[in-house]
Design an enzyme around this catalytic site. Structure first.
Site, PDB file in Angstrom:
ATOM      1  N   CYS A 205      29.400  11.075  17.690  1.00 46.92           N
ATOM      2  CA  CYS A 205      28.329  11.223  16.712  1.00 46.92           C
ATOM      3  C   CYS A 205      27.113  10.401  17.155  1.00 46.92           C
ATOM      4  CB  CYS A 205      28.846  10.823  15.324  1.00 46.92           C
ATOM      5  SG  CYS A 205      27.691  11.098  13.971  1.00 46.92           S
ATOM      6  N   LEU A 206      26.572   9.541  16.306  1.00 43.86           N
ATOM      7  CA  LEU A 206      25.422   8.736  16.697  1.00 43.86           C
ATOM      8  C   LEU A 206      25.772   7.774  17.822  1.00 43.86           C
ATOM      9  CD1 LEU A 206      23.734   7.827  13.291  1.00 43.86           C
ATOM     10  CD2 LEU A 206      23.238   9.695  14.845  1.00 43.86           C
TER      11      LEU A 206
END
Length: 623
Positions: free
Chosen positions: A355-356
């Site tokens: 994800c991030l």
């Protein structure tokens, strides 16, 4: 003159003799020495103080308003609504089309109603819900009058979609915002949400003699008490961190103000020489990748003969407000990598970002490539984006107005609160995550049984003000990383500088990092890219243990010299495979690893990395 309070014009120089008091009243005769002055003064001849006053007042007004609107900018919503309304008002052709469509839909509903009357209340529907819409799946919805009610709602929903889309002149973002808002309003007004129009709820009330409503009210009171007292959601007690989840054996071998680094104990006699460093997203607790033992990616990797390190991010508070993106890169990825290199000297590293965390890893890897830092063996990006131009519905409200409005809210708090983030993600799937849950818990009187993934999802974290502002402005708003403007150490970086092999994973139903957005790594990287598309959503698609039935994925490798394939062509030619994607990924990691060797020791005290405590550490327990 009284001195300014630190909460008003902090940072400006002292006022001079010529001042205008705001508000126009005298201070109390003997104010407490510790109390802030009731007089707010500004020197009209000093532009810096006027600017500071303007900034203070605007910030206070925006922050207060943001708490009422859930962080949404009224200006952004008004701009989108006006753009849609004005262009619709000057489009007579579109108005005629909508009028004709409305007449057709009412005619279809009338025909459907008449057929139902002649056939005794049941007949073929005139419109079917979308495949993912399960609100009207029960057989009770097919009986009169509820079939008429839900068919009328679906026809209205379809008409509003037509009314909010395909209007000449409306910007793409404004169209998406208006369509999203109309969908949220319709979801809220769905007949499935009300006792009087939901036959499934009515049957449940009759079967229980009204006890379902009483239990639903008790559920509501319990949930409200938990919210007020900041207690975790009901049912999460069965998934205690360190007891039921995050139980893979390991040690914390490094800690700074932002991260704890966990090194996991080997599960095999021999291990691959290249360790794995996992960078999870800082908006979540790391143990999504180490859930219950049968559902743990970390345990699976250790069982396959890899040495695994993972970053556990601190849950930030107001004291961490000034931590920015570069702090997360430096204190997070780079210091973790230094620790791994000290524990396993002269070993290259398989870097993994989720994800991030994948976005942050892309930044770190690009900067390392620019600086000729060759410590990485491969890079794996799980449901991660480097190009944010098509980043899904999260980008609907990302414009200058919304970003600065949200910054004012975060600036007053020092962070973005867990409930504010959770609410934003739930709106993306409001049918599943909000309304169906409320119906089940409060109208049906039932509790949805939690599993380990759901319990993890309720264990939310905060985001520091400066980091989130950097992230929104530089990545979402300006797309600096993809377009070569993102700076590390005052110099721009480019993802195309990464030369190590990349393994990228997208998930079919990802509302956070849509797979077509993740697929853009093909356009950004000048290296071998293996892209894998798997079933599921942003979280459930990644947590795909091999023992779970029903797994399916496509995978294809593009070498640095191959021609580009667009996503539609890729999905047509990429071969399908049954089962979990984890074995496919570990085979790829193994193909880029050396011959097995003895496992390393846990930590390296002689090099400054002693064992600090047992996994899962302390940061993951912070609330």
């Amino acid at each position: 003159m009284p001195s300014r309070s630190s909460g008003a014009l902090a940072g400006g120089r002292a006022p001079e003799a010529s001042v205008i008091p705001l508000p126009a009243r005298m201070p109390d005769p003997a104010p407490s020495p510790m109390a802030p002055s009731p007089v707010l003064s500004v020197n009209l001849s000093d532009d810096a103080e006027l600017h500071q006053l303007r900034d203070t007042l605007d910030h206070a007004a925006h922050a207060g308003l943001a708490r009422l609107t859930g962080g949404l900018s009224p200006a952004a919503l008004m701009a989108a609504s006006m753009d849609w309304a004005v262009h619709l008002a000057i489009s007579p052709g579109k108005q005629v089309e909508l009028a004709v469509k409305a007449a057709r839909k009412w005619t279809r509903l009338a025909h459907f109603s008449s057929r139902c009357a002649m056939d005794g209340g049941a007949c073929e529907p005139c419109i079917t819900p979308l495949p993912q819409d399960r609100r009207f799946a029960g057989s009770e919805w097919q009986q009169w009058p509820f079939n008429i009610i839900h068919q009328a709602f679906l026809l209205q929903q379809q008409w509003w979609h037509n009314a909010t889309t395909d209007i000449d002149g409306v910007t793409q973002q404004h169209e998406a915002v208006v369509e999203f808002i109309s969908r949220q309003i319709l979801d809220m007004a769905s007949p499935s949400n009300f006792v009087a129009t939901n036959p499934v709820v009515q049957r449940r009330i009759l079967e229980t003699g009204g006890q379902s409503l009483a239990q639903g009210f008790r559920n509501f009171l319990e949930d409200w008490e938990r919210i007020v007292r900041s207690k975790p959601a009901a049912g999460t007690e069965a998934f205690q961190v360190g007891r039921d989840v995050a139980v893979t054996p390991g040690k914390v071998v490094y800690r700074n103000r932002l991260i704890e680094l966990i090194q996991y104990a080997p599960a095999t006699d021999k291990v691959r020489p290249e360790p794995i460093l996992i960078v999870p997203a800082w908006i979540m607790k790391y143990y999504i990748l180490d859930l219950s033992p049968e559902n743990s990616l970390v345990r699976y990797l250790t069982d396959q003969g890899f040495t695994v390190f993972i970053i556990s991010w601190k849950n930030p508070t107001a004291e961490d407000r000034d931590l920015g993106m570069d702090d997360f890169r430096r204190l997070g990825v780079m210091e973790a990598l230094a620790a791994v290199n000290a524990i396993e000297p002269e070993r290259k590293v398989h870097a993994v970002g989720y994800c991030l965390g994948g976005t942050l890893l892309s930044i770190a890897a690009a900067a390392m490539a620019r600086d000729r830092d060759e410590r990485l063996q491969t890079v794996s990006l799980l449901a991660a984006q480097a190009d944010f131009r098509e980043a899904g519905e999260l980008t609907l409200f990302i414009n200058e107005s919304q970003v600065h409005f949200l910054e004012d809210l975060m600036r007053s708090q020092g962070y973005l609160d867990t409930r504010q983030m959770a609410g934003a993600f739930q709106l993306l799937r409001s049918n599943d995550l909000i309304w169906s849950r409320l119906v089940r818990h409060y109208l049906m009187g039932e509790r949805t049984p939690l599993n380990d993934l759901m319990a993890w999802n309720a264990d939310a974290t905060r985001m520091p003000y400066r980091m989130h502002a950097d992230y929104l402005e530089q990545l979402f708003l300006d797309n600096d990383l993809a377009e070569g403007r993102f700076r590390v150490n005052a110099r721009p970086i480019a993802v195309s500088d990464i030369r190590v092999p990349i393994f990228a994973v997208g998930t079919e139903r990802d509302h956070v990092a849509p797979w077509r957005s993740a697929f853009k790594i093909h356009l950004l990287a000048d290296t071998d890219v293996t892209f894998l598309l798997t079933k599921g959503g942003h979280n459930a698609g990644i947590v795909a243990d091999p023992d779970r039935p029903g797994g399916r994925f496509q995978v294809l490798t593009k070498s640095a010299t191959d021609y580009y394939l667009d996503p539609d062509t890729w999905t047509r030619i990429a071969p399908w495979h049954e089962g979990s994607w984890w074995p496919e990924w570990t085979r790829w990691l193994t193909s880029h690893s050396g011959r097995p060797t003895d496992p390393p020791a846990l930590g390296a005290p002689s090099r400054g990395y002693p064992v600090l405590c047992d996994a899962p550490g302390t940061y993951v327990l912070q609330t």
